[in-house]
Design a protein around this motif. Sequence first.
Motif, PDB file in Angstrom:
ATOM      1  N   PHE A  29      82.084   9.176 -14.811  1.00 39.05           N
ATOM      2  CA  PHE A  29      81.279  10.382 -14.997  1.00 39.05           C
ATOM      3  C   PHE A  29      81.487  11.345 -13.838  1.00 39.05           C
ATOM      4  O   PHE A  29      81.707  12.552 -14.039  1.00 39.05           O
ATOM      5  CB  PHE A  29      79.797  10.018 -15.127  1.00 39.05           C
ATOM      6  CG  PHE A  29      78.892  11.209 -15.185  1.00 39.05           C
ATOM      7  CD1 PHE A  29      78.739  11.924 -16.358  1.00 39.05           C
ATOM      8  CD2 PHE A  29      78.209  11.632 -14.063  1.00 39.05           C
ATOM      9  CE1 PHE A  29      77.915  13.037 -16.414  1.00 39.05           C
ATOM     10  CE2 PHE A  29      77.390  12.741 -14.103  1.00 39.05           C
ATOM     11  CZ  PHE A  29      77.237  13.443 -15.280  1.00 39.05           C
ATOM     12  N   ASN A  30      81.436  10.814 -12.623  1.00 39.60           N
ATOM     13  CA  ASN A  30      81.626  11.658 -11.442  1.00 39.60           C
ATOM     14  C   ASN A  30      83.029  12.262 -11.408  1.00 39.60           C
ATOM     15  O   ASN A  30      83.202  13.430 -11.040  1.00 39.60           O
ATOM     16  CB  ASN A  30      81.353  10.867 -10.166  1.00 39.60           C
ATOM     17  CG  ASN A  30      79.897  10.505 -10.029  1.00 39.60           C
ATOM     18  OD1 ASN A  30      79.023  11.204 -10.515  1.00 39.60           O
ATOM     19  ND2 ASN A  30      79.618   9.385  -9.374  1.00 39.60           N
ATOM     20  N   LEU A  31      84.032  11.472 -11.792  1.00 37.96           N
ATOM     21  CA  LEU A  31      85.401  11.985 -11.805  1.00 37.96           C
ATOM     22  C   LEU A  31      85.574  13.074 -12.855  1.00 37.96           C
ATOM     23  O   LEU A  31      86.264  14.071 -12.616  1.00 37.96           O
ATOM     24  CB  LEU A  31      86.392  10.848 -12.057  1.00 37.96           C
ATOM     25  CG  LEU A  31      86.558   9.851 -10.914  1.00 37.96           C
ATOM     26  CD1 LEU A  31      87.444   8.696 -11.351  1.00 37.96           C
ATOM     27  CD2 LEU A  31      87.113  10.518  -9.678  1.00 37.96           C
ATOM     28  N   ARG A  32      84.955  12.901 -14.016  1.00 43.81           N
ATOM     29  CA  ARG A  32      85.037  13.935 -15.046  1.00 43.81           C
ATOM     30  C   ARG A  32      84.366  15.222 -14.583  1.00 43.81           C
ATOM     31  O   ARG A  32      84.823  16.326 -14.891  1.00 43.81           O
ATOM     32  CB  ARG A  32      84.395  13.437 -16.344  1.00 43.81           C
ATOM     33  CG  ARG A  32      85.244  12.426 -17.056  1.00 43.81           C
ATOM     34  CD  ARG A  32      84.620  12.050 -18.391  1.00 43.81           C
ATOM     35  NE  ARG A  32      85.398  11.035 -19.040  1.00 43.81           N
ATOM     36  CZ  ARG A  32      84.890   9.927 -19.568  1.00 43.81           C
ATOM     37  NH1 ARG A  32      83.594   9.706 -19.530  1.00 43.81           N
ATOM     38  NH2 ARG A  32      85.666   9.043 -20.151  1.00 43.81           N
ATOM     39  N   ALA A  36      86.235  18.806 -14.205  1.00 46.81           N
ATOM     40  CA  ALA A  36      85.759  20.035 -14.833  1.00 46.81           C
ATOM     41  C   ALA A  36      85.604  21.157 -13.801  1.00 46.81           C
ATOM     42  O   ALA A  36      85.817  22.326 -14.123  1.00 46.81           O
ATOM     43  CB  ALA A  36      84.435  19.786 -15.539  1.00 46.81           C
ATOM     44  N   SER A  37      85.268  20.792 -12.584  1.00 43.16           N
ATOM     45  CA  SER A  37      85.090  21.818 -11.551  1.00 43.16           C
ATOM     46  C   SER A  37      86.372  22.090 -10.777  1.00 43.16           C
ATOM     47  O   SER A  37      86.384  22.907  -9.861  1.00 43.16           O
ATOM     48  CB  SER A  37      83.973  21.410 -10.595  1.00 43.16           C
ATOM     49  OG  SER A  37      84.335  20.236  -9.887  1.00 43.16           O
TER      50      SER A  37
END
Length: 76
Positions: A29-32, A36-37
């Motif tokens: 989740f953190n990597l996604r 995205a940013s």
Amino acid sequence: MATTKTREIRQLTDEEIYQAIHDAKEEMFNLRFQWASGQLEDYTRIRQLKKAVARYLTILRERDLAAEVVQEENNA
């Protein structure tokens, strides 16, 4: 956990495997979010985590199937 061999995963308890799945999904989740940013540098880590989660789930399923076989043998 980083990339873990199947042999090492099989030595873990179910609770430890569920915790590893949770940790891997949280990291994904953190990597996604970083992706995205535009801040993600190691894109291959997402693929590694997906495969690790699949390994964990496969071993849990194998344990479930083995337990069913033992139960059927005891009932027969």
